[in-house]
Scaffold this motif. Sequence first.
Motif, PDB file in Angstrom:
ATOM      1  N   ALA A   4       0.851  -1.197   0.000  1.00 30.80           N
ATOM      2  CA  ALA A   4       0.000   0.000   0.000  1.00 30.80           C
ATOM      3  C   ALA A   4       0.882   1.242   0.000  1.00 30.80           C
ATOM      4  O   ALA A   4       1.703   1.431   0.899  1.00 30.80           O
ATOM      5  CB  ALA A   4      -0.913   0.004   1.214  1.00 30.80           C
ATOM      6  N   LEU A   5       0.711   2.094  -1.005  1.00 31.26           N
ATOM      7  CA  LEU A   5       1.523   3.293  -1.200  1.00 31.26           C
ATOM      8  C   LEU A   5       0.660   4.527  -0.958  1.00 31.26           C
ATOM      9  O   LEU A   5      -0.367   4.706  -1.622  1.00 31.26           O
ATOM     10  CB  LEU A   5       2.074   3.326  -2.631  1.00 31.26           C
ATOM     11  N   GLY A 104      -1.707  -7.245   7.447  1.00 29.79           N
ATOM     12  CA  GLY A 104      -0.331  -7.685   7.239  1.00 29.79           C
ATOM     13  C   GLY A 104       0.321  -7.088   6.012  1.00 29.79           C
ATOM     14  O   GLY A 104       1.382  -7.565   5.568  1.00 29.79           O
ATOM     15  N   ASP A 105      -0.288  -6.054   5.429  1.00 29.89           N
ATOM     16  CA  ASP A 105       0.269  -5.422   4.238  1.00 29.89           C
ATOM     17  C   ASP A 105       1.501  -4.582   4.575  1.00 29.89           C
ATOM     18  O   ASP A 105       1.661  -4.110   5.706  1.00 29.89           O
ATOM     19  CB  ASP A 105      -0.781  -4.517   3.578  1.00 29.89           C
ATOM     20  N   GLY A 169       0.597  -9.638  -3.499  1.00 27.19           N
ATOM     21  CA  GLY A 169      -0.646 -10.084  -4.112  1.00 27.19           C
ATOM     22  C   GLY A 169      -1.286  -8.995  -4.956  1.00 27.19           C
ATOM     23  O   GLY A 169      -1.814  -9.238  -6.037  1.00 27.19           O
ATOM     24  N   ALA A 170      -1.250  -7.768  -4.438  1.00 24.50           N
ATOM     25  CA  ALA A 170      -1.796  -6.617  -5.159  1.00 24.50           C
ATOM     26  C   ALA A 170      -1.115  -5.364  -4.633  1.00 24.50           C
ATOM     27  O   ALA A 170      -0.554  -5.347  -3.542  1.00 24.50           O
ATOM     28  CB  ALA A 170      -3.306  -6.521  -4.963  1.00 24.50           C
ATOM     29  N   LEU A 186       1.222   2.302 -10.952  1.00 25.76           N
ATOM     30  CA  LEU A 186       1.814   1.027 -10.540  1.00 25.76           C
ATOM     31  C   LEU A 186       0.784   0.088  -9.903  1.00 25.76           C
ATOM     32  O   LEU A 186       1.043  -1.100  -9.770  1.00 25.76           O
ATOM     33  CB  LEU A 186       2.925   1.267  -9.506  1.00 25.76           C
ATOM     34  N   ALA A 187      -0.353   0.633  -9.506  1.00 24.93           N
ATOM     35  CA  ALA A 187      -1.265  -0.088  -8.615  1.00 24.93           C
ATOM     36  C   ALA A 187      -2.387  -0.822  -9.335  1.00 24.93           C
ATOM     37  O   ALA A 187      -2.848  -0.408 -10.401  1.00 24.93           O
ATOM     38  CB  ALA A 187      -1.856   0.880  -7.600  1.00 24.93           C
ATOM     39  N   HIS A 188      -2.843  -1.897  -8.695  1.00 22.57           N
ATOM     40  CA  HIS A 188      -4.056  -2.596  -9.132  1.00 22.57           C
ATOM     41  C   HIS A 188      -5.295  -1.876  -8.598  1.00 22.57           C
ATOM     42  O   HIS A 188      -6.341  -1.870  -9.240  1.00 22.57           O
ATOM     43  CB  HIS A 188      -4.068  -4.032  -8.597  1.00 22.57           C
TER      44      HIS A 188
END
Length: 199
Positions: A4-5, A104-105, A169-170, A186-188
């Motif tokens: 997560a950004l 847990g990200d 995973g994503a 960059l993200a899903h």
Amino acid sequence: MDLALFDFDHTITDRDTFSAFLKANIPPRRLRWGGLLLAPLVFGYYRLKVVPAHVLRAAVVRVGLSGLERQAFAEAAERYARDTLPGFVRPQALERIRWHLQRGDTVVVVSASIDLYLRRWCRQHGVALICSQLGHRRGRFTGRYRGHDCCGEHKARRVLKRYRLADYGAVHAYGDSAEDHAMLALAHHRTYRWQPMAA
């Protein structure tokens, strides 16, 4: 586990924390003459929208910080992170960061704002940090960045340098301005100004 950004200013916070920090800590006399010197750039950014934010930030760093003692600013930054930043943080953003952490990200703040105060805030909240860093020599600011201002394409490049996206995973990304578009790409799962964006 996902990645997560998060952009910081105007995404995690409700304002520009970089300007607020500098205004509170640059000596008043320098703030006055610096304001006069930078007035054309400020007008071009806020009124005419022809001066990019990164150009204005670089000029502010050069005029506002050149030659000033780093240690005094580092101490002020610790106080700013402890006492002032919490009042700028959006509850929605903090809730979302905690949601990712509970899953847990890996959570990363990716910001054009500076490490002096962001490092403490990120450490307090258990998240990683990629951001702009101020150059210094012999205990004083050079008036330049160490490396690039962490905005635009540089956000994406620095994320890719540190993290292998295929290991997650994503990827989730949260931003609010054109300076975040490369990171969002960059993200899903993309969130722009707290609204979902099409992938």
